[in-house]
Design an enzyme around this catalytic site. Structure first.
Site, short mmCIF file in Angstrom:
data_model
loop_
_atom_site.label_atom_id
_atom_site.label_comp_id
_atom_site.label_asym_id
_atom_site.label_seq_id
_atom_site.Cartn_x
_atom_site.Cartn_y
_atom_site.Cartn_z
N GLY A 78 0.84 -1.20 0.00
CA GLY A 78 0.00 0.00 0.00
C GLY A 78 0.87 1.24 0.00
N GLY A 79 0.60 2.15 -0.93
CA GLY A 79 1.42 3.35 -1.07
C GLY A 79 0.65 4.62 -0.80
N GLY A 80 -0.30 4.57 0.15
CA GLY A 80 -0.95 5.80 0.61
C GLY A 80 -0.09 6.44 1.69
N GLY B 204 1.57 3.88 4.13
CA GLY B 204 2.60 3.05 3.49
C GLY B 204 3.84 3.85 3.13
CB SER C 30 -14.07 18.61 2.63
OG SER C 30 -13.42 18.85 3.85
NE ARG D 29 -15.86 13.63 8.94
CZ ARG D 29 -14.71 13.43 8.34
NH1 ARG D 29 -14.24 12.20 8.20
NH2 ARG D 29 -14.02 14.43 7.86
CD GLU E 80 -10.00 3.96 5.65
OE1 GLU E 80 -9.41 4.72 4.88
OE2 GLU E 80 -11.20 3.67 5.53
NE ARG F 177 -11.34 9.07 9.54
CZ ARG F 177 -11.50 10.21 8.85
NH1 ARG F 177 -11.05 11.36 9.35
NH2 ARG F 177 -12.10 10.21 7.68
CG LEU G 220 -5.22 13.37 6.01
CD1 LEU G 220 -5.05 14.78 5.45
CD2 LEU G 220 -5.02 12.35 4.90
#
Lengths: 655, 286
Positions: free
Chosen positions: A10-12, A15, A250, A297, A424, A434, A440
């Protein structure tokens, strides 16, 4: 020097932060991603990233209050020590991102600007326009590219994670597939970090990217990794309905003063600008005078759902409410929110600077995920403190190591030794709901803080005595065989007659999404969950007979998708069983048949375990670490109001 | 549709046409999606046309999803699902870029109502031509990312340890850098550029035109307080073969950039910097 290697899947943000941290410590990293990492789903995060800052601190805010807000916001379900450490680290993370060149919005003096966000009365959210996630991941992508050019990180982009290799209860690598050539092969590693994000696609249309199907987590889960709080799925209150996805609008739109309302008269045919203030029902502001439009939320979502579905007060009689920014200066809006206003304009064709947006809730984030461990830090009071009074002096400083012990090898390690879960995809930090702009933070925190744990594990624990590179090939070949057999079974269905509605993988996927959205989102009940489990059983049965449309040995996307549907069904089971087992209401999990929170029986993590032999899931409820803050009722100061009464409209707390 | 004063003229004009089309589009109509397909590198290409049903808000992605669930051409021939690259579906990841009706853009933000408003209209999808095709509409943009390495598009920080905050910055500087930093590496500017051409030979990448996106990134990092420590390295690369002097000044890039990044301005800024850099190197003898 060392033959050790670490795999990051995972490259988010999680990661990449992990890759940078581990590579910097001198361990070579193999980074796997479904997409070029710069295109990971973190780019979709809009609003910002939370951290205590000097302005807020001088107004009475503190890292401790950030911690307290996060626990309260999560309805007291998260283990508390890791959250404390995350809040303590947050300012350091902002500083680091700042050094990396993230273009954070600035004040006139050149300091980092701040905005208000859900669940807080202090401005503690740092932001880069309204594409903060994009800007943060670009900064980490750039640092990763730098290490890549130095040979310290090797990227495997367009490679799909298929299965963890677990030998003697220790993870020693993965099997992955090149999505272009379809080559399946094993990769050895002394530690594997899963940073594969959420599972929005299980719910069909969501705010998530097309790659967020949860398959990687589901594969770990089916290989024996436990899954914590699967039922905790965040439904974001404000999204733009769409044909292919529900695009996020957002929370920063509300943080910057956006007001949510419906006409007091149901079905009022007038254009929004023709409806006078007194005939508008600003229901969040009236019900929650202190927080107004920036309630957390889950609360905003239930209120919008209630207004539309139960009270029939949605705009034009449909499931939609206004999110109104038209009272703000258009130029100000462009500077602060340009990116998200552009999305609305492009996809709806209306400029939200001049006309209120129409929005409705959508599945957004998975608080639950792979079950992980941690080592408590040095702050261990004899008894938990009462909830912090907002703005009062912090009871403790923000030293590193109070919440979690830096470098302890089990921080964010799953129940499988050497297999970690960051961001996540794990279940830590966010409890039952959350807070906006904490995602982030938790992703980057995991990468930086728990990356050290991975390095220590590789250097000082099992891998140092018995590195994966020295293990016999048989362990790796066995899993490659297993995956090849699975592929062959699926591919062999091509040409066995056309798929009908019952066996078409795309339709099975769509029905799964429709069912999960109907049964497992805003409102849940025992009978509906029972019905959902029956539907899932039917879908699993149909999936066993699935027919694929393409047997190409090259870049076969429909095969990749069809394989993932099987894994999505496993996650769906865990979500529905968790929701059925949790006979209370807490955070995002709302049961009309059990509307109250039940701390005695359910201030506990639900832990789903998969039995490979019977292919069945069991859910148990296990104690949490609640040793720092005493639970209180989570009301956000709610008042009862009557929609018909024409009270003077109140200004939102954010405006 | 309210007007959009924040858009430059070419984008405002496109938005105006799109809005007019959208206003007359009828939901439930059938249109054709014509796709330029290829099973893989070295395989022959072919056109295939599909009939799809358009709903309000349908975009190219939802049409391709419809085709995937029922891969039958308009003339009733069974085929395979069309392969394409996509990610966020909200025009922020850059993945789903393709050539639509002859112009490169993201397919997610391409609403069918804007492009094919009438019953029986056709919308044409092709892969980008400046990158090797993987399959169908999916191309391999590795070279685009490789070129970011050529210009060292990063801030050379001392590492991830806690070392205090970064430099302060004026709001004006932040606004300028932010726009440059929204580049999502989609490749539209390269598809439109006459100087940037398909180059399957990887060994030639370092001497072929680097592209507007990379020049813009060089400017972005040259303008950052710490990023500018690598300015000389970046300008050396951009002064060499394949650098900024290879730009033919066609100015196509800036017209197709979906994020409205001032690419030609970045090229001009870097062009001047390269000249000054060359002089100062010549005078200092380094």
């Amino acid at each position: 020097m060392s033959q050790h290697r670490v795999i990051v899947v995972g490259g988010g943000l999680a990661g990449l932060a992990a890759s940078v941290r581990v590579a910097e410590a001198g361990l070579p990293v193999d980074l796997f991603s479904l997409v070029p990492v710069k295109r990971s789903h973190s780019v979709c995060a809009q609003g910002g990233i939370n951290a205590c800052n000097e302005v807020a601190r001088q107004q009475g805010y503190s890292e401790y209050e950030h911690f307290d807000e996060t626990i309260y916001g999560g309805d007291f379900l998260a283990d508390q020590h890791p959250v404390l450490e995350m809040a303590n680290w947050a300012p350091k993370i902002i500083d680091l991102l700042d050094r990396m060149g993230v273009p954070f919005n600035r004040t006139a003096e050149g300091m980092r600007d701040l905005r208000l966000f859900g669940g807080s009365l202090f401005k503690r959210t740092h932001f880069a326009g309204a594409t903060t996630g994009q800007q943060l991941i670009y900064a980490l992508d750039e640092q990763t590219r730098r290490y890549e050019s130095e040979g310290k990180v090797t990227k495997y982009e367009y490679w799909e994670f298929l299965w963890p290799i677990i030998e003697d209860a220790r993870c020693v690598g993965i099997v992955a597939q090149d999505m272009r050539t379809m080559q399946v092969r094993a990769f050895r590693a002394d530690a594997v970090i899963m940073a594969t994000g959420g599972c929005g696609l299980v719910f069909g249309k969501s705010t998530n990217s097309i790659i967020c199907n949860g398959a990687a987590a589901a594969r770990c889960y089916q290989a024996g990794v436990w899954y914590g709080n699967p039922e905790m799925i965040q439904v974001h209150p404000t999204a733009i309905p769409g044909a292919d996805k529900l695009r996020l609008m957002s929370e920063s739109a509300r943080g910057e003063g956006g007001r949510v309302w419906v006409p007091r008269k149901p079905g009022d045919p007038r254009a929004p600008k023709d409806i006078p203030e007194t005939e508008r029902f600003y229901f969040l502001e009236e019900k929650y005078p202190a927080y107004g439009n920036i309630v957390p939320r889950d609360i905003a979502t239930r209120e919008i759902f209630d207004i539309c579905v139960n009270q029939g007060m949605g705009v034009s009689g449909e499931n939609q409410v206004y999110l109104d920014l038209t009272h703000k200066d258009p130029e100000y809006l462009t500077k602060k929110l340009g990116g998200i206003l552009e999305i609305y304009e492009k996809f709806v064709g209306v400029d939200p600077r001049h006309e209120p947006m129409k929005i409705f809730p959508a599945v957004h984030y998975s608080m639950g995920g792979l079950w992980t461990q941690f080592t408590k830090g040095s702050y261990n009071p004899s008894e938990p403190r009462p909830k912090h009074k907002s703005g009062s002096p912090a009871p403790l400083g923000a030293d590193v190591g109070l919440g979690m012990q830096l470098g302890a090898i089990n921080n964010m390690m799953t129940n499988v030794q050497g297999l970690y879960a960051f961001g996540e995809v794990n279940f830590a930090y966010h409890g039952a709901n959350r807070l906006g702009a904490n995602a982030l933070l938790s992703c980057i925190f995991d990468g930086l803080f728990c990356g050290v744990s991975v390095v220590n594990y590789v250097r000082n624990d099992a891998p140092s005595k018995n590195p994966a590179s020295d293990m016999p090939a048989s362990a790796f070949d066995r899993v490659v065989d297993q995956e090849n057999k699975k592929s062959q079974r699926l591919l062999s269905t091509v040409g066995q007659g056309s798929a009908d509605a019952a066996t078409n993988p795309y339709l099975i996927g769509k029905e799964l999404g429709d069912e999960m959205t109907a049964a497992c989102t805003v409102v849940r009940t025992e009978p509906r969950l029972e019905q959902c489990l029956k539907k899932l059983a039917e879908l699993k049965d149909r999936y066993a007979r699935v027919r694929l449309p393409d047997d190409a040995p090259w870049s076969n996307q429909s095969f990749t998708y069809a394989r993932a549907v099987g894994d999505m069904l496993a996650i769906a089971d865990a979500v529905a069983l968790g929701a059925k087992g949790r006979k209370e209401s807490r955070g995002a999990h709302y049961r009309t048949d059990f509307p109250d929170r039940d701390d005695t029986n359910f201030m506990k993590s639900s832990v789903a375990r998969f039995d490979a032999a019977s292919r069945s899931t069991t859910v148990t409820f296990e104690p949490i670490d609640a040793s720092l803050i005493l639970p209180t009722a989570r009301t956000y100061g709610k008042k009862d109001v009557d929609a018909g009464a024409k009270k003077p409209a109140m200004a939102g707390a954010a405006s | 549709m309210t007007t959009a004063p924040h858009l430059p003229p070419h984008a405002a004009e496109a938005a105006r046409i799109a809005a007019a089309n959208r206003a007359r589009a009828v939901p439930g109509r059938k249109v054709y999606v014509k796709v330029f397909r290829c099973d893989g590198p070295g395989k022959p290409s072919r056109w295939e046309t599909f009939q799809v049903t358009v709903e309000r808000g349908s975009n190219v992605i939802s049409m391709l999803q419809q085709i995937a669930a029922n891969p039958v051409t308009a003339d009733g021939k069974k085929t395979t699902p069309v392969v394409w690259d996509s990610g966020c579906l909200e025009e922020v990841c850059g993945a789903c870029t393709m050539v639509i009706n002859g112009k490169a853009r993201q397919s997610c933000s391409c609403l069918i109502d804007d492009y094919a408003p009438a019953e029986g209209d056709t919308i044409t999808l092709e892969p980008m031509s400046k990158f090797p095709v993987v399959r169908d509409l999916w191309v391999d943009r590795s070279r685009l990312f490789h070129n970011l390495k050529r210009v060292k598009a990063w801030v050379p920080i001392d590492g991830t340890y806690s070392l205090g905050s970064g430099p302060t910055e004026s709001p004006e500087s932040q606004e300028q850098r932010y726009v440059m930093s929204t580049c999502m590496s989609c490749g539209c500017c390269l598809e439109a550029c006459p100087q940037f051409n398909l180059e399957p030979d990887e060994s030639a990448w370092d001497t072929s035109f680097i592209g507007a996106h990379a020049i813009n990134q060089a400017r972005l990092f040259n303008e950052h307080e710490t990023g500018k420590r690598l300015k000389a390295d970046r300008l050396d690369t951009l002064a060499a073969a394949g650098g900024v002097n290879d730009c033919g000044n066609a100015q196509n890039c800036v017209k197709v950039c979906p994020k409205l990044i001032p690419l030609t301005e970045s090229i001009a800024v870097i062009g001047r910097a390269v000249t000054i850099h060359a002089f100062s190197k010549w005078f200092s003898g380094r």
